[in-house]
Design a protein around this motif. Structure first.
Motif, mmCIF file in Angstrom:
data_model
loop_
_atom_site.group_PDB
_atom_site.id
_atom_site.type_symbol
_atom_site.label_atom_id
_atom_site.label_comp_id
_atom_site.label_asym_id
_atom_site.label_seq_id
_atom_site.Cartn_x
_atom_site.Cartn_y
_atom_site.Cartn_z
ATOM 1 N N CYS A 182 57.832 11.153 4.695
ATOM 2 C CA CYS A 182 57.621 9.834 4.086
ATOM 3 C C CYS A 182 58.715 8.865 4.518
ATOM 4 N N SER A 183 58.297 7.759 5.144
ATOM 5 C CA SER A 183 59.250 6.714 5.554
ATOM 6 C C SER A 183 59.709 5.932 4.334
ATOM 7 N N MET A 184 60.806 5.225 4.499
ATOM 8 C CA MET A 184 61.310 4.375 3.411
ATOM 9 C C MET A 184 60.364 3.206 3.158
ATOM 10 N N GLY A 185 59.633 2.797 4.205
ATOM 11 C CA GLY A 185 58.653 1.724 4.032
ATOM 12 C C GLY A 185 57.511 2.160 3.140
ATOM 13 N N THR A 186 56.911 3.310 3.454
ATOM 14 C CA THR A 186 55.804 3.806 2.624
ATOM 15 C C THR A 186 56.307 4.126 1.216
ATOM 16 N N LEU A 187 57.505 4.706 1.128
ATOM 17 C CA LEU A 187 58.096 4.990 -0.191
ATOM 18 C C LEU A 187 58.136 3.709 -1.036
ATOM 19 N N ALA A 188 58.607 2.606 -0.432
ATOM 20 C CA ALA A 188 58.732 1.341 -1.166
ATOM 21 C C ALA A 188 57.364 0.813 -1.581
ATOM 22 N N ARG A 189 56.410 0.868 -0.641
ATOM 23 C CA ARG A 189 55.099 0.292 -0.954
ATOM 24 C C ARG A 189 54.354 1.130 -1.995
ATOM 25 N N VAL A 190 54.504 2.436 -1.946
ATOM 26 C CA VAL A 190 53.856 3.275 -2.974
ATOM 27 C C VAL A 190 54.508 3.016 -4.332
ATOM 28 N N LYS A 245 52.844 6.367 16.231
ATOM 29 C CA LYS A 245 53.833 6.213 17.325
ATOM 30 C C LYS A 245 54.842 7.353 17.292
ATOM 31 N N VAL A 246 55.304 7.709 16.083
ATOM 32 C CA VAL A 246 56.303 8.785 15.978
ATOM 33 C C VAL A 246 55.663 10.121 16.350
ATOM 34 N N MET A 247 54.395 10.290 15.989
ATOM 35 C CA MET A 247 53.693 11.536 16.347
ATOM 36 C C MET A 247 53.619 11.685 17.871
ATOM 37 N N ALA A 248 53.292 10.594 18.542
ATOM 38 C CA ALA A 248 53.222 10.642 20.011
ATOM 39 C C ALA A 248 54.599 10.969 20.589
ATOM 40 N N HIS A 249 55.639 10.375 19.999
ATOM 41 C CA HIS A 249 57.005 10.579 20.492
ATOM 42 C C HIS A 249 57.506 12.007 20.227
ATOM 43 N N GLU A 250 57.280 12.506 19.001
ATOM 44 C CA GLU A 250 57.869 13.808 18.620
ATOM 45 C C GLU A 250 57.008 15.000 19.012
ATOM 46 N N VAL A 268 47.220 9.128 9.312
ATOM 47 C CA VAL A 268 48.533 8.787 9.862
ATOM 48 C C VAL A 268 48.639 7.265 9.937
ATOM 49 N N THR A 269 49.769 6.722 9.496
ATOM 50 C CA THR A 269 49.952 5.270 9.542
ATOM 51 C C THR A 269 50.136 4.813 10.987
ATOM 52 N N ASP A 270 50.126 3.508 11.157
ATOM 53 C CA ASP A 270 50.321 2.931 12.492
ATOM 54 C C ASP A 270 51.650 3.397 13.095
ATOM 55 N N ALA A 271 52.724 3.284 12.307
ATOM 56 C CA ALA A 271 54.037 3.724 12.785
ATOM 57 C C ALA A 271 54.056 5.244 12.927
ATOM 58 N N GLY A 272 53.364 5.920 12.025
ATOM 59 C CA GLY A 272 53.299 7.378 12.094
ATOM 60 C C GLY A 272 52.657 7.842 13.387
ATOM 61 N N ILE A 275 50.707 10.992 6.696
ATOM 62 C CA ILE A 275 51.795 11.132 7.667
ATOM 63 C C ILE A 275 52.280 9.732 8.040
ATOM 64 N N THR A 276 53.570 9.492 7.916
ATOM 65 C CA THR A 276 54.081 8.135 8.123
ATOM 66 C C THR A 276 55.036 8.084 9.308
ATOM 67 N N GLY A 277 55.655 6.913 9.466
ATOM 68 C CA GLY A 277 56.526 6.678 10.614
ATOM 69 C C GLY A 277 57.935 7.195 10.463
ATOM 70 N N ALA A 278 58.177 8.127 9.552
ATOM 71 C CA ALA A 278 59.493 8.777 9.477
ATOM 72 C C ALA A 278 59.544 9.896 10.506
ATOM 73 N N SER A 279 60.745 10.266 10.873
ATOM 74 C CA SER A 279 60.921 11.410 11.764
ATOM 75 C C SER A 279 60.620 12.694 10.991
ATOM 76 N N GLY A 280 60.183 13.742 11.728
ATOM 77 C CA GLY A 280 59.944 15.029 11.069
ATOM 78 C C GLY A 280 58.485 15.429 11.049
ATOM 79 N N PRO A 339 60.602 12.477 1.582
ATOM 80 C CA PRO A 339 61.283 11.411 2.319
ATOM 81 C C PRO A 339 62.197 11.943 3.413
ATOM 82 N N ARG A 340 62.363 11.122 4.471
ATOM 83 C CA ARG A 340 63.284 11.465 5.560
ATOM 84 C C ARG A 340 64.008 10.191 5.962
ATOM 85 N N GLU A 341 65.260 10.146 5.618
ATOM 86 C CA GLU A 341 66.135 9.045 6.051
ATOM 87 C C GLU A 341 67.565 9.445 5.734
ATOM 88 N N THR A 342 68.495 8.977 6.521
ATOM 89 C CA THR A 342 69.898 9.190 6.183
ATOM 90 C C THR A 342 70.753 8.184 6.933
#
Ligand SMILES: Cc1cc2nc3c(=O)[nH]c(=O)nc-3n(C[C@H](O)[C@H](O)[C@H](O)COP(=O)(O)O)c2cc1C
Length: 216
Positions: free
Chosen positions: A101-109, A41-46, A35-39, A8-13, A136-139
Protein backbone atom coordinates in the motif's frame (compact mmCIF):
# COMPACT_ATOMS: atom_id res chain seq x y z
CA UNK A 1 -13.92 -21.16 0.04
CA UNK A 2 -13.79 -17.38 0.16
CA UNK A 3 -13.00 -14.68 -2.36
CA UNK A 4 -10.35 -12.13 -1.42
CA UNK A 5 -9.68 -8.79 -3.11
CA UNK A 6 -6.08 -7.62 -3.39
CA UNK A 7 -5.46 -4.01 -4.40
CA UNK A 8 -1.91 -3.53 -5.68
CA UNK A 9 -0.60 0.03 -5.60
CA UNK A 10 2.44 2.04 -6.61
CA UNK A 11 4.47 1.21 -3.49
CA UNK A 12 7.56 -0.93 -3.78
CA UNK A 13 7.23 -4.60 -2.78
CA UNK A 14 5.29 -6.39 -5.51
CA UNK A 15 6.99 -9.60 -4.39
CA UNK A 16 4.64 -9.45 -1.40
CA UNK A 17 1.46 -9.27 -3.49
CA UNK A 18 2.77 -12.03 -5.75
CA UNK A 19 3.38 -14.38 -2.80
CA UNK A 20 0.08 -13.43 -1.18
CA UNK A 21 -1.98 -14.24 -4.29
CA UNK A 22 -0.20 -17.58 -4.63
CA UNK A 23 -0.73 -18.57 -1.00
CA UNK A 24 -4.41 -17.59 -0.96
CA UNK A 25 -5.05 -19.69 -4.07
CA UNK A 26 -3.00 -22.62 -2.68
CA UNK A 27 -5.19 -22.43 0.44
CA UNK A 28 -8.21 -22.94 -1.83
CA UNK A 29 -9.46 -19.37 -2.16
CA UNK A 30 -10.37 -17.24 -5.16
CA UNK A 31 -8.69 -13.88 -5.63
CA UNK A 32 -9.83 -10.69 -7.35
CA UNK A 33 -7.06 -8.29 -8.27
CA UNK A 34 -6.72 -4.72 -9.37
CA UNK A 35 -3.58 -2.66 -9.86
CA UNK A 36 -3.51 1.15 -9.79
CA UNK A 37 -1.97 3.23 -12.54
CA UNK A 38 1.21 3.76 -10.50
CA UNK A 39 1.07 0.15 -9.36
CA UNK A 40 1.19 -0.99 -12.99
CA UNK A 41 4.41 1.00 -13.50
CA UNK A 42 6.04 -0.43 -10.37
CA UNK A 43 4.93 -3.94 -11.35
CA UNK A 44 6.61 -3.56 -14.74
CA UNK A 45 9.75 -2.22 -13.04
CA UNK A 46 10.00 -4.78 -10.21
CA UNK A 47 8.53 -7.93 -11.76
CA UNK A 48 9.01 -7.38 -15.49
CA UNK A 49 5.25 -7.88 -15.94
CA UNK A 50 3.59 -4.97 -17.73
CA UNK A 51 -0.17 -4.73 -17.15
CA UNK A 52 -0.40 -1.42 -19.04
CA UNK A 53 -1.95 1.87 -17.92
CA UNK A 54 -4.45 1.39 -15.09
CA UNK A 55 -3.84 -2.35 -15.20
CA UNK A 56 -6.02 -2.62 -18.32
CA UNK A 57 -3.98 -5.61 -19.52
CA UNK A 58 -3.54 -7.36 -16.16
CA UNK A 59 -5.93 -10.19 -17.02
CA UNK A 60 -3.77 -11.08 -20.03
CA UNK A 61 -0.58 -11.20 -17.89
CA UNK A 62 -1.86 -13.49 -15.14
CA UNK A 63 -0.48 -16.73 -16.58
CA UNK A 64 2.95 -15.26 -17.25
CA UNK A 65 3.02 -13.68 -13.77
CA UNK A 66 1.54 -16.38 -11.55
CA UNK A 67 1.57 -19.54 -13.67
CA UNK A 68 -1.54 -20.93 -15.34
CA UNK A 69 -2.69 -23.06 -12.39
CA UNK A 70 -2.76 -20.16 -9.90
CA UNK A 71 -4.09 -17.78 -12.57
CA UNK A 72 -7.15 -19.99 -13.09
CA UNK A 73 -8.42 -18.93 -9.63
CA UNK A 74 -7.73 -15.24 -10.17
CA UNK A 75 -9.83 -12.49 -11.78
CA UNK A 76 -8.20 -9.19 -12.74
CA UNK A 77 -10.01 -5.86 -13.10
CA UNK A 78 -8.71 -2.52 -14.41
CA UNK A 79 -8.48 0.08 -11.65
CA UNK A 80 -10.95 2.26 -13.57
CA UNK A 81 -13.55 -0.54 -13.53
CA UNK A 82 -15.57 0.75 -10.60
CA UNK A 83 -18.48 -1.36 -11.88
CA UNK A 84 -16.59 -4.54 -10.80
CA UNK A 85 -18.06 -6.78 -8.07
CA UNK A 86 -15.71 -5.58 -5.30
CA UNK A 87 -17.06 -2.04 -5.70
CA UNK A 88 -20.36 -3.13 -4.15
CA UNK A 89 -21.13 -4.26 -0.64
CA UNK A 90 -23.53 -6.84 -2.09
CA UNK A 91 -20.54 -8.85 -3.35
CA UNK A 92 -19.41 -11.02 -0.44
CA UNK A 93 -15.70 -10.28 -0.48
CA UNK A 94 -14.12 -12.06 2.51
CA UNK A 95 -11.42 -9.45 3.01
CA UNK A 96 -9.74 -6.59 1.16
CA UNK A 97 -5.95 -6.41 1.22
CA UNK A 98 -3.89 -3.47 0.03
CA UNK A 99 -0.48 -4.95 -0.75
CA UNK A 100 1.82 -3.19 -1.03
CA UNK A 101 0.00 0.00 0.00
CA UNK A 102 1.41 3.37 -1.11
CA UNK A 103 1.12 6.44 1.08
CA UNK A 104 -1.12 7.94 -1.61
CA UNK A 105 -3.66 5.11 -1.51
CA UNK A 106 -3.38 5.03 2.30
CA UNK A 107 -4.33 8.74 2.42
CA UNK A 108 -7.19 8.43 -0.05
CA UNK A 109 -8.68 5.37 1.67
CA UNK A 110 -8.40 7.08 5.06
CA UNK A 111 -10.39 10.03 3.71
CA UNK A 112 -12.90 8.10 1.61
CA UNK A 113 -11.87 9.29 -1.86
CA UNK A 114 -12.72 6.01 -3.69
CA UNK A 115 -11.21 7.38 -6.89
CA UNK A 116 -10.48 3.93 -8.35
CA UNK A 117 -11.49 0.29 -7.79
CA UNK A 118 -8.71 -0.35 -5.24
CA UNK A 119 -9.76 2.57 -3.06
CA UNK A 120 -13.46 1.78 -3.50
CA UNK A 121 -12.99 -1.88 -2.50
CA UNK A 122 -11.27 -0.71 0.69
CA UNK A 123 -14.06 1.81 1.27
CA UNK A 124 -16.62 -0.98 0.91
CA UNK A 125 -14.77 -3.17 3.43
CA UNK A 126 -14.85 -0.32 5.95
CA UNK A 127 -18.53 0.49 5.44
CA UNK A 128 -19.56 -3.18 5.55
CA UNK A 129 -17.43 -3.89 8.61
CA UNK A 130 -15.38 -6.51 6.75
CA UNK A 131 -11.65 -7.12 7.24
CA UNK A 132 -9.37 -4.55 5.63
CA UNK A 133 -5.68 -5.41 5.77
CA UNK A 134 -3.37 -2.56 4.83
CA UNK A 135 0.28 -3.41 4.11
CA UNK A 136 2.05 -0.05 3.85
CA UNK A 137 5.56 0.34 2.42
CA UNK A 138 7.46 3.55 2.95
CA UNK A 139 10.42 4.72 4.97
CA UNK A 140 10.90 7.01 6.78
CA UNK A 141 7.30 7.79 7.73
CA UNK A 142 6.09 11.40 7.95
CA UNK A 143 3.55 12.67 10.45
CA UNK A 144 0.80 12.52 7.83
CA UNK A 145 1.62 8.87 7.02
CA UNK A 146 1.51 7.96 10.71
CA UNK A 147 -1.68 9.95 11.31
CA UNK A 148 -3.40 8.20 8.38
CA UNK A 149 -2.37 4.77 9.66
CA UNK A 150 -3.66 5.57 13.13
CA UNK A 151 -6.93 6.88 11.74
CA UNK A 152 -7.42 3.74 9.60
CA UNK A 153 -6.55 1.46 12.52
CA UNK A 154 -9.16 3.26 14.62
CA UNK A 155 -11.71 2.62 11.84
CA UNK A 156 -11.01 -1.10 12.23
CA UNK A 157 -8.40 -1.74 9.55
CA UNK A 158 -5.36 -3.88 10.34
CA UNK A 159 -2.07 -2.17 9.59
CA UNK A 160 0.61 -4.73 8.73
CA UNK A 161 3.78 -3.00 7.51
CA UNK A 162 5.99 -4.82 5.03
CA UNK A 163 8.76 -5.21 7.61
CA UNK A 164 10.25 -8.70 7.84
CA UNK A 165 11.87 -9.97 11.03
CA UNK A 166 15.33 -11.50 11.07
CA UNK A 167 15.10 -13.72 14.15
CA UNK A 168 14.24 -16.82 12.08
CA UNK A 169 17.61 -16.51 10.29
CA UNK A 170 16.37 -15.85 6.74
CA UNK A 171 18.70 -17.10 4.02
CA UNK A 172 17.00 -15.76 0.90
CA UNK A 173 14.87 -12.86 -0.26
CA UNK A 174 12.01 -15.34 -0.50
CA UNK A 175 12.38 -16.10 3.23
CA UNK A 176 11.98 -12.39 3.99
CA UNK A 177 8.92 -12.08 1.78
CA UNK A 178 7.41 -15.23 3.30
CA UNK A 179 7.82 -13.83 6.81
CA UNK A 180 5.58 -10.86 5.99
CA UNK A 181 3.10 -12.90 3.94
CA UNK A 182 2.80 -15.47 6.76
CA UNK A 183 1.89 -12.65 9.16
CA UNK A 184 -0.72 -11.40 6.68
CA UNK A 185 -2.23 -14.89 6.29
CA UNK A 186 -2.33 -15.32 10.09
CA UNK A 187 -4.16 -12.01 10.37
CA UNK A 188 -6.65 -13.13 7.70
CA UNK A 189 -7.17 -16.48 9.45
CA UNK A 190 -5.86 -18.41 6.43
CA UNK A 191 -3.94 -21.63 7.15
CA UNK A 192 -0.46 -21.88 5.64
CA UNK A 193 2.82 -23.70 6.02
CA UNK A 194 5.12 -20.73 5.52
CA UNK A 195 8.12 -20.60 7.83
CA UNK A 196 8.60 -21.89 11.34
CA UNK A 197 6.69 -20.54 14.31
CA UNK A 198 8.59 -19.23 17.31
CA UNK A 199 8.85 -21.95 19.91
CA UNK A 200 8.62 -24.70 17.30
CA UNK A 201 12.15 -24.33 15.89
CA UNK A 202 15.80 -24.05 16.91
CA UNK A 203 16.41 -20.31 17.42
CA UNK A 204 14.83 -20.40 20.88
CA UNK A 205 17.24 -23.12 21.96
CA UNK A 206 20.14 -21.08 20.65
CA UNK A 207 19.04 -18.30 22.96
CA UNK A 208 19.23 -20.69 25.90
CA UNK A 209 15.48 -20.84 26.41
CA UNK A 210 14.44 -24.29 27.63
CA UNK A 211 10.97 -25.69 27.24
CA UNK A 212 9.74 -26.95 30.60
CA UNK A 213 7.23 -29.81 30.84
CA UNK A 214 4.55 -30.90 28.36
CA UNK A 215 5.05 -31.66 24.71
CA UNK A 216 7.07 -29.28 22.56
C1 LIG B 1 9.74 2.47 -8.47
C2 LIG B 1 8.81 3.21 -7.56
C3 LIG B 1 8.72 2.83 -6.23
C4 LIG B 1 7.86 3.51 -5.36
N1 LIG B 1 7.80 3.08 -4.05
C5 LIG B 1 6.93 3.68 -3.21
C6 LIG B 1 6.78 3.20 -1.88
O1 LIG B 1 7.42 2.24 -1.45
N2 LIG B 1 5.84 3.78 -1.10
C7 LIG B 1 5.06 4.82 -1.54
O2 LIG B 1 4.21 5.31 -0.77
N3 LIG B 1 5.20 5.33 -2.80
C8 LIG B 1 6.09 4.77 -3.65
N4 LIG B 1 6.22 5.24 -4.94
C9 LIG B 1 5.42 6.41 -5.35
C10 LIG B 1 3.98 6.05 -5.72
O3 LIG B 1 3.97 5.16 -6.82
C11 LIG B 1 3.20 7.33 -6.05
O4 LIG B 1 3.04 8.13 -4.88
C12 LIG B 1 1.86 7.07 -6.67
O5 LIG B 1 1.20 8.28 -6.94
C13 LIG B 1 0.96 6.21 -5.81
O6 LIG B 1 -0.25 6.00 -6.50
P1 LIG B 1 -1.30 4.91 -6.05
O7 LIG B 1 -1.50 5.11 -4.59
O8 LIG B 1 -2.55 5.25 -6.84
O9 LIG B 1 -0.79 3.58 -6.41
C14 LIG B 1 7.07 4.59 -5.83
C15 LIG B 1 7.17 4.95 -7.17
C16 LIG B 1 8.01 4.28 -8.02
C17 LIG B 1 8.08 4.69 -9.48
Amino acid sequence: MGRFFIGITGASGHAYSTALVRELVRAGHDVDLSVTDAGAKVMAHELGIDPGPGGEGLADCLGEWLGEEIASSVRAFPSAAVESPAASGTALTQAVILAPCSMGTLARVTHGFSSNLVERAADVALKEGRPLLVMPRETPLSEVHLANMLALARMGASILPCTPGFYQHPKTLEDLVQFVVAKALDRLGVEHGLGARWGESEPQEEMGIEAKGGAR
